[in-house]
Structure formats: C-alpha cells, structure tokens
Write a protein that holds these residues in place. Structure first.
Motif, PDB file in Angstrom:
ATOM      1  N   THR A 403       0.900  -1.142   0.092  1.00  0.00           N
ATOM      2  CA  THR A 403      -0.053   0.040   0.139  1.00  0.00           C
ATOM      3  C   THR A 403       0.994   1.354  -0.076  1.00  0.00           C
ATOM      4  OG1 THR A 403      -1.457  -1.255   1.529  1.00  0.00           O
ATOM      5  CG2 THR A 403      -2.016   0.819   1.090  1.00  0.00           C
ATOM      6  N   TYR A 404       1.833   1.257   0.731  1.00  0.00           N
ATOM      7  CA  TYR A 404       2.873   2.516   0.909  1.00  0.00           C
ATOM      8  C   TYR A 404       3.509   2.473  -0.352  1.00  0.00           C
ATOM      9  CZ  TYR A 404       2.617   2.905   6.230  1.00  0.00           C
ATOM     10  OH  TYR A 404       2.572   2.821   7.349  1.00  0.00           O
ATOM     11  N   LEU A 405       3.802   1.619  -0.961  1.00  0.00           N
ATOM     12  CA  LEU A 405       4.654   1.610  -2.305  1.00  0.00           C
ATOM     13  C   LEU A 405       3.746   2.105  -3.605  1.00  0.00           C
ATOM     14  CD1 LEU A 405       6.916  -1.327  -1.925  1.00  0.00           C
ATOM     15  CD2 LEU A 405       7.557   0.973  -2.215  1.00  0.00           C
ATOM     16  N   ILE A 406       2.419   1.564  -3.571  1.00  0.00           N
ATOM     17  CA  ILE A 406       1.361   2.150  -4.334  1.00  0.00           C
ATOM     18  C   ILE A 406       1.093   3.489  -4.282  1.00  0.00           C
ATOM     19  CG2 ILE A 406      -1.202   2.249  -5.033  1.00  0.00           C
ATOM     20  CD1 ILE A 406      -1.052  -0.899  -4.326  1.00  0.00           C
ATOM     21  N   TYR A 407       0.964   3.816  -2.915  1.00  0.00           N
ATOM     22  CA  TYR A 407       0.862   5.775  -2.762  1.00  0.00           C
ATOM     23  C   TYR A 407       2.099   6.208  -3.655  1.00  0.00           C
ATOM     24  CZ  TYR A 407       0.213  10.113  -0.423  1.00  0.00           C
ATOM     25  OH  TYR A 407       0.183  11.260   0.042  1.00  0.00           O
ATOM     26  N   ALA A 408       3.440   5.949  -3.202  1.00  0.00           N
ATOM     27  CA  ALA A 408       4.517   6.514  -3.647  1.00  0.00           C
ATOM     28  C   ALA A 408       4.544   6.660  -5.018  1.00  0.00           C
ATOM     29  CB  ALA A 408       5.856   5.851  -3.096  1.00  0.00           C
ATOM     30  N   GLU A 409       4.325   5.489  -5.756  1.00  0.00           N
ATOM     31  CA  GLU A 409       4.416   5.479  -7.167  1.00  0.00           C
ATOM     32  C   GLU A 409       3.339   6.394  -7.665  1.00  0.00           C
ATOM     33  OE1 GLU A 409       3.341   2.242 -10.732  1.00  0.00           O
ATOM     34  OE2 GLU A 409       4.269   1.528  -8.766  1.00  0.00           O
ATOM     35  N   CYS A 410       2.141   6.258  -7.216  1.00  0.00           N
ATOM     36  CA  CYS A 410       1.095   7.190  -7.725  1.00  0.00           C
ATOM     37  C   CYS A 410       1.575   8.806  -7.590  1.00  0.00           C
ATOM     38  CB  CYS A 410      -0.307   6.881  -6.965  1.00  0.00           C
ATOM     39  SG  CYS A 410      -0.998   5.520  -7.619  1.00  0.00           S
ATOM     40  N   ALA A 411       2.136   9.286  -6.458  1.00  0.00           N
ATOM     41  CA  ALA A 411       2.655  10.423  -6.259  1.00  0.00           C
ATOM     42  C   ALA A 411       3.517  10.813  -7.406  1.00  0.00           C
ATOM     43  CB  ALA A 411       3.186  10.559  -5.019  1.00  0.00           C
ATOM     44  N   ALA A 418      -1.763  12.350  -3.850  1.00  0.00           N
ATOM     45  CA  ALA A 418      -0.678  12.024  -3.072  1.00  0.00           C
ATOM     46  C   ALA A 418       0.135  13.063  -3.397  1.00  0.00           C
ATOM     47  CB  ALA A 418      -0.336  10.787  -3.739  1.00  0.00           C
ATOM     48  N   THR A 419       1.332  12.989  -2.196  1.00  0.00           N
ATOM     49  CA  THR A 419       2.429  13.692  -2.451  1.00  0.00           C
ATOM     50  C   THR A 419       3.521  13.318  -2.611  1.00  0.00           C
ATOM     51  OG1 THR A 419       2.819  14.139  -0.048  1.00  0.00           O
ATOM     52  CG2 THR A 419       1.249  15.742  -0.991  1.00  0.00           C
ATOM     53  N   ILE A 420       4.788  13.642  -3.114  1.00  0.00           N
ATOM     54  CA  ILE A 420       6.019  12.871  -3.265  1.00  0.00           C
ATOM     55  C   ILE A 420       6.647  12.701  -1.723  1.00  0.00           C
ATOM     56  CG2 ILE A 420       8.395  13.038  -4.131  1.00  0.00           C
ATOM     57  CD1 ILE A 420       6.834  13.752  -6.653  1.00  0.00           C
ATOM     58  N   PRO A 421       6.636  14.089  -1.083  1.00  0.00           N
ATOM     59  CA  PRO A 421       7.278  13.810   0.178  1.00  0.00           C
ATOM     60  C   PRO A 421       6.636  12.837   1.293  1.00  0.00           C
ATOM     61  CG  PRO A 421       6.982  16.054  -0.399  1.00  0.00           C
ATOM     62  CD  PRO A 421       6.209  15.199  -1.437  1.00  0.00           C
ATOM     63  N   GLN A 422       5.416  12.715   1.217  1.00  0.00           N
ATOM     64  CA  GLN A 422       4.666  11.706   2.011  1.00  0.00           C
ATOM     65  C   GLN A 422       5.049  10.200   1.158  1.00  0.00           C
ATOM     66  OE1 GLN A 422       2.559  11.976   4.855  1.00  0.00           O
ATOM     67  NE2 GLN A 422       3.593   9.812   4.739  1.00  0.00           N
ATOM     68  N   GLY A 423       5.204   9.988  -0.136  1.00  0.00           N
ATOM     69  CA  GLY A 423       5.675   8.908  -0.580  1.00  0.00           C
ATOM     70  C   GLY A 423       6.990   8.607  -0.121  1.00  0.00           C
ATOM     71  N   LEU A 424       8.015   9.541  -0.060  1.00  0.00           N
ATOM     72  CA  LEU A 424       9.416   9.237   0.262  1.00  0.00           C
ATOM     73  C   LEU A 424       9.321   8.669   1.778  1.00  0.00           C
ATOM     74  CD1 LEU A 424      12.340   9.363  -0.040  1.00  0.00           C
ATOM     75  CD2 LEU A 424      12.277  11.949   0.624  1.00  0.00           C
ATOM     76  N   THR A 425       8.322   9.401   2.603  1.00  0.00           N
ATOM     77  CA  THR A 425       8.453   8.926   4.100  1.00  0.00           C
ATOM     78  C   THR A 425       8.177   7.260   4.101  1.00  0.00           C
ATOM     79  OG1 THR A 425       7.800  11.189   4.717  1.00  0.00           O
ATOM     80  CG2 THR A 425       7.088   9.247   5.987  1.00  0.00           C
ATOM     81  N   TYR A 426       6.895   6.944   3.168  1.00  0.00           N
ATOM     82  CA  TYR A 426       6.258   5.784   3.327  1.00  0.00           C
ATOM     83  C   TYR A 426       7.615   4.756   2.605  1.00  0.00           C
ATOM     84  CZ  TYR A 426       1.656   7.234   4.041  1.00  0.00           C
ATOM     85  OH  TYR A 426       0.478   7.850   4.302  1.00  0.00           O
ATOM     86  N   VAL A 427       8.344   5.138   1.672  1.00  0.00           N
ATOM     87  CA  VAL A 427       9.201   4.182   1.179  1.00  0.00           C
ATOM     88  C   VAL A 427      10.428   4.093   2.059  1.00  0.00           C
ATOM     89  CG1 VAL A 427      11.252   4.055  -0.479  1.00  0.00           C
ATOM     90  CG2 VAL A 427       8.851   4.826  -1.113  1.00  0.00           C
ATOM     91  N   ASN A 428      10.741   5.182   2.997  1.00  0.00           N
ATOM     92  CA  ASN A 428      11.954   4.991   3.859  1.00  0.00           C
ATOM     93  C   ASN A 428      11.426   4.235   5.323  1.00  0.00           C
ATOM     94  OD1 ASN A 428      14.034   6.193   2.600  1.00  0.00           O
ATOM     95  ND2 ASN A 428      13.410   8.275   3.020  1.00  0.00           N
TER      96      ASN A 428
END
Length: 516
Positions: A403-411, A418-428
């Motif tokens: 789910t986290y990776l889906i969000y980051a990819e969509c950003a 979705a926002t890229i900073p939040q996606g980066l947070t999820y990936v990390n």
C-alpha cells in the motif's frame, strides 16, 4: 452448486476443512442450497468459508483432490498458479524442473493455449465466479439468513477478486453476474474494459456495505479498498486510461483506516505465526492440519529447499523439492556481486540461500545456479514450531508495505491525491524496517526496485514489469528471458496469456488473444 451433499455438520461448518473421516463417509441426504439454508441458516458460514478456500486449497476434500475437473491436485491451486504466472514468468524467480508447460513460463518462450498452467488458473477463476454468483442470488432472492448483507458483500468481493485476476492474466472472458447466471447459451466475450468496469462498480458498491472489521482471513472494508487501489494502479494497462489519482485515494484510505502497521520484523509476514502480523491486510490461509495443500505456501517453502544441502527442519519442512531459485534480477537489487550481497545491511538480502550456489544463473536447470529464496518458512518468527509435511504459513495476498509503495508510485506519476514527500516517507519506513539506508529522494525506478526487494515471491512482479513497460520487448532484459542466458526481446502479445484451448472449445464466442 445447485445441490450440496451433507456429510456431517462438521463438513459444513469448518473454516477450511481437512481430509478427515467425516468427509469420507457416505452422504446422508441431498439438499439444494436453498433447502439447506432454510433448514440451517448458520450453514452460510461454512458455505462462505468454502468460497474463501477456493483461493487457498485445491479442494476441501484434502490435498489429493481438486475442485477443477481433470486437474492435478497439487498443481492446480490458486496460489501455485499465481506464483507460476506472476513470478516465474518475470525476472526474479526461475524453476528448473522442466515440467510440461512450466518450462515455457520460466523462459517466457513458446506460450500456447495448451499449457496446463494457464488452464488451471483460468478454470479456477471460472470455478469461483459462478459458485459465488449462485450463492449471491440465493441470498438475494430465495432465503433470508442473519447477517445476510455482509455475506453478500464478501461473496461479491471474492467474485471481483477472481475477475481482477482474469483481467490481469487473460484480458477477457465471459461476464457471469447476477443477470447472466441462468443463461443457457454460451455467454458473449466481455472485453478487458467491460470486465474492469464491472469489478470497479462491484467494489465501489460494497465498500460502504461490508463490515469495517472482520474475522482474520475474511474481507473487510480496507480489503475492498486495497483491491480498488490495485485495480486503479494498473488501469492504464487494462483500459488505456490512467487512474493514479484513484489508486492513491484508495491506498490512502487503507492507510488511514489505522488497522494495519508495518511489522518491526519483516520476516514475521512470511512465517507460520504470520496470522498475528499487524501488517497483512488479506491473507490466504494455510494450516498444516486443517487446510493442507501442495499448492499453497507449501509449494513456495518446499520448492526452494533441497534435502541434500539444507537442513529441512530449520525451515519446518519434511521435504525439499529442489526446484525454485532466484536470479540476480532479484538479489542483484541488494548487491551486484556475491560479495556485495553478503555485505549489505539490508536484512531482506539475508533471505537467499547462497552456500554452494552461484551468483550467475548460467543454466536455469542447474540447482546450484542462482539462489533459493528462504523468504518463506514453516517456522514461527522466533524459530519455534513443528516440522510438518504441509505449511502453516499464510500467503500475504495484500499487505501494508505494498500500500505504501502504491501511494509513492502514484505520487511520482502525478496523482493529485498524493504527495512525493509523503511517498518518500513511506518508502523510507519500509527501508528503515529492513535496515537499509534511507533515500533522500525517489524516482519511479526507485519504486520499481523497492517493489522488487520487498515484494518478491508475492505474486506481483510480472504485473509490475508490465505497468512499467519492462516486461516485453528489449528495454529490460533478465536471465533467461526469451530462453536466452542474458535475455532477449519477447513479443508484446506476452503481456497477456493465451486463452486455454478448452475454454475456446467450450464457448465459441471466445476469441484467442492476438499472437497466439
């Protein structure tokens, strides 16, 4: 499903029935499903569980039987088909057995409509769809049982899940639904877009109707939302129209539900006690006693073990089948050589058996070429547990890391939700859990690579490569792609599988996919 033989109350009520003496006795009487539910409305629990079991078992009659007529009981379960079609056809995993049909998958060559592994998956899908539809219609029109709306919602989810895999694997097929179920003539072929629209409408309708929480292993609201996120993530492949805003919206809903969190120990998601994982959103249940199958995680655990060189008891297994190995396309994401792989801090890199094996897969049929994956075992997270012939490790079909990776990819794909900073947070968060160095920024390539590290052998890799335009053609090559050591281009028609010849013969309205 027009009639059901009642062997005993236990046979109706068990969540996932095992091969017990109760199932081997002669039937006492025959009932239609309608008659059964009128006599005993509580039987609906067992019937619903029977529908869930079609994704986990070959048959509730035991591991030696199959729901699919004429099919090999060990080869035909859904999880085995998912791994065969989405992992062995992709870059990360290969099989060395050379079975009729399996060799075609692992080398992405010679695909044809006679391949039994395509047939098993297709037949499994069209076993589940009419069964769930029949129960839906009985509950809607003929009987009333307690908690009826919830049962109907879960059955509709299971039907939608089957169609989701039909869309992904084959791209088309007959649309069996409440309106067409009683049709006596062969149904027309429904296109990928028509099937997509049906699944979308079904899931959106039941989202507000299904319970927010449910028993482990059964669908709830977040499970429905996760399937919508995955459907929308791949919408551009399926329909030609990108739906990344919607994918991010539904991924965010799952996250915001607060029901799930990353397990601090990655491996808990792939151990026999993963039924206590806080990360798994929707599992397919396995149990060494009550839900035995050669085609659930037993296939993954035993297939990656070899009794000659590995201590099977360490992994809770009694057999090692010596068939599956990862390629450098998977473990190479952690290090470009055996030395780099051994020195990385990423704990996920420890989940390959390297002793006595070669980093390069010079011969995919040679057991010691490539590294077996020991991501899944039949032991508990702390190493305890029994050594059993069948695995008790549930298959994590949906989990929060995805789910986290889906969000980051969509950003990164421009989703306004979705926002890229939040996606980066999820990936990390995912990388931190694995003791990997954090990223300062992310790209689409980062996400594809992280999905490879995190989700290997979870039935998504081929789908990911197609979405990224890396599966067919020569843009991305991997070991033994197209049957060549260093990989070669494969035709674009391989983005979907051929319709099995048996399906074409049964329904003259079906047409073969182009290129086959």
């Amino acid at each position: 499903m027009k009639k059901i033989k009642i062997y005993s109350l236990l046979a109706v009520g068990l969540l996932f029935a095992s091969c017990t003496n109760d199932l081997e006795t002669q039937p006492k009487f025959d009932l239609t499903l309608e008659e059964l539910l009128i006599r005993d409305p509580n039987a609906m629990e067992g019937l619903l569980s029977r529908m869930y079991s079609t994704f986990a078992l070959s048959s509730v009659s035991g591991p030696g039987d199959s729901d699919i007529a004429g099919a090999n009981a060990g080869e035909s379960p859904f999880i085995r088909g998912l791994v065969n079609l989405n992992d062995f056809t992709a870059d990360g995993m290969k099989n060395r057995w050379g079975d009729n049909g399996l060799d075609q998958l692992t080398t992405t060559t010679g695909w044809n409509s006679n391949n039994k592994f395509f047939k098993y998956v297709y037949d499994r899908i069209y076993y589940t769809i009419p069964q769930t539809t029949n129960l839906i219609l009985i509950l809607k029109n003929k009987v009333e049982v307690p908690n009826e709306d919830q049962y109907i919602s879960e059955l509709r989810f299971l039907r939608a899940l089957s169609y989701y895999y039909l869309i992904d694997f084959f791209g088309k097929g007959p649309l069996v639904n409440d309106d067409t179920f009683e049709t006596l003539t062969p149904l027309p072929e429904a296109s990928r877009i028509e099937l997509f629209n049906f699944v979308e409408s079904e899931l959106k309708d039941i989202e507000a109707k299904i319970a927010p929480s449910n028993t482990y292993g059964r669908a709830n609201q977040a499970v429905v939302e996760m399937l919508l996120a995955k459907l929308y993530l791949n919408a551009e492949v399926y329909t030609g129209t990108a739906r990344y805003n919607d994918a991010a919206t539904y991924a965010a809903k799952v996250i915001a539900s607060g029901k799930y969190q990353l397990e601090s120990n990655f491996i808990k998601n792939f151990r026999a006690d993963n039924n206590t994982s806080k990360e798994i959103i929707f599992p397919l249940i396995a149990d060494a006693t009550s839900s035995q199958s050669f085609g659930n995680t037993t296939y993954i655990v035993n297939g990656n073990l070899n009794s000659t060189t590995m201590n099977l008891a360490t992994y809770g297994a009694t057999e090692g089948w010596g068939g599956h190995r990862a390629t450098k396309a998977w473990y190479g994401l952690f290090g470009s050589s055996a030395a780099e792989l051994a020195s990385t801090s990423d704990t996920r890199a420890r989940l390959f058996w390297t002793t006595g094996h070669n980093y390069e897969m010079t011969d995919y049929k040679e057991w010691t070429d490539g590294y077996p994956s020991i991501k899944y075992t039949n032991r508990n997270t702390d190493g305890t547990g029994n050594v059993t012939a069948f695995s008790s490790t549930d298959f994590p079909l949906f989990r929060l890391a995805d789910t986290y990776l889906i969000y980051a990819e969509c950003a990164l794909r421009g989703a306004s939700t979705a926002t890229i900073p939040q996606g980066l947070t999820y990936v990390n968060l995912i990388r931190s859990r694995a003791n990997a160095n954090p990223l300062s920024n992310i790209s689409l390539q980062n996400i594809l690579d992280e999905r490879g590290r995190e989700l290997g052998l979870e039935g998504v890799r081929r789908q990911d490569l197609i979405r990224y335009g890396r599966f067919t053609g020569a843009t991305y090559l991997w070991p033994w792609k197209g049957g060549v050591l260093n990989g070669t281009s494969i035709s674009a028609n391989y983005n979907v599988f051929p319709i099995p010849v048996s399906a074409l013969q049964a329904n003259p309205n079906l047409k073969q996919n182009p290129g086959y």
